[in-house]
Design a protein around this motif. Structure first.
Motif, PDB file in Angstrom:
ATOM      1  N   ILE A  32       0.834  -1.203   0.000  1.00 55.01           N
ATOM      2  CA  ILE A  32       0.000   0.000   0.000  1.00 55.01           C
ATOM      3  C   ILE A  32       0.868   1.252   0.000  1.00 55.01           C
ATOM      4  N   LEU A  42      -6.455   5.160  -2.442  1.00 52.65           N
ATOM      5  CA  LEU A  42      -6.745   4.088  -1.496  1.00 52.65           C
ATOM      6  C   LEU A  42      -8.067   3.386  -1.817  1.00 52.65           C
ATOM      7  N   ALA A  45      -7.464   0.396  -4.108  1.00 53.72           N
ATOM      8  CA  ALA A  45      -6.583  -0.682  -3.643  1.00 53.72           C
ATOM      9  C   ALA A  45      -7.414  -1.880  -3.204  1.00 53.72           C
ATOM     10  N   VAL A  50      -5.677  -3.100   2.104  1.00 52.29           N
ATOM     11  CA  VAL A  50      -5.961  -1.877   2.859  1.00 52.29           C
ATOM     12  C   VAL A  50      -6.181  -2.223   4.333  1.00 52.29           C
TER      13      VAL A  50
END
Length: 123
Positions: A32, A42, A45, A50
């Motif tokens: 990440i 984000l 992802a 996450v």
């Protein structure tokens, strides 16, 4: 803020990953971190990555907090930390909005002092 107090106000990276790595507490997940560093969002992802990243973030934050508390206690810096925690919001507001004065109160004190000065110069 704890790291800043422990450094004696000296500048340096206050990034969680850098501080934890420097203290030997571990580091954030590479996947990440790299994803975000390369401009990823984000929200795009993989959710499992996450979740793993955020859990590691909380774990590192907790470890760092406990390590900083122990070090501040050992160095008798807890009063400094307490002062920073209680005064920083006030200082931040003053920096952002300026220091507001009560114009009526300032005027009243001004006239009181002028009156006092006048009486003193007559004596």
């Amino acid at each position: 803020m704890g790291e800043y107090v422990l450094r004696g106000n000296r500048q340096g990276s206050l990034a969680l990953g850098n501080i934890c790595f420097g203290r030997g507490l571990g580091s954030k997940g590479d996947y990440i971190s790299t994803f975000l560093h390369n401009g990823g969002d984000l929200r795009d992802a993989p959710p499992t990555e996450v979740t793993k990243y955020l859990k590691q973030d909380v774990n590192l934050t907790h470890q760092l907090f406990r390590a900083q508390l122990a070090e501040m206690d050992e160095l008798s810096l807890m009063p400094v930390m307490w002062t920073r925690c209680t005064r920083l919001p006030v200082i931040a507001d003053m920096e952002q909005f300026g220091m507001m004065l009560d114009a009526d109160r300032v005027g009243a004190v001004h006239w009181q002092l002028l009156d006092k000065q006048s009486k003193l110069t007559m004596e």
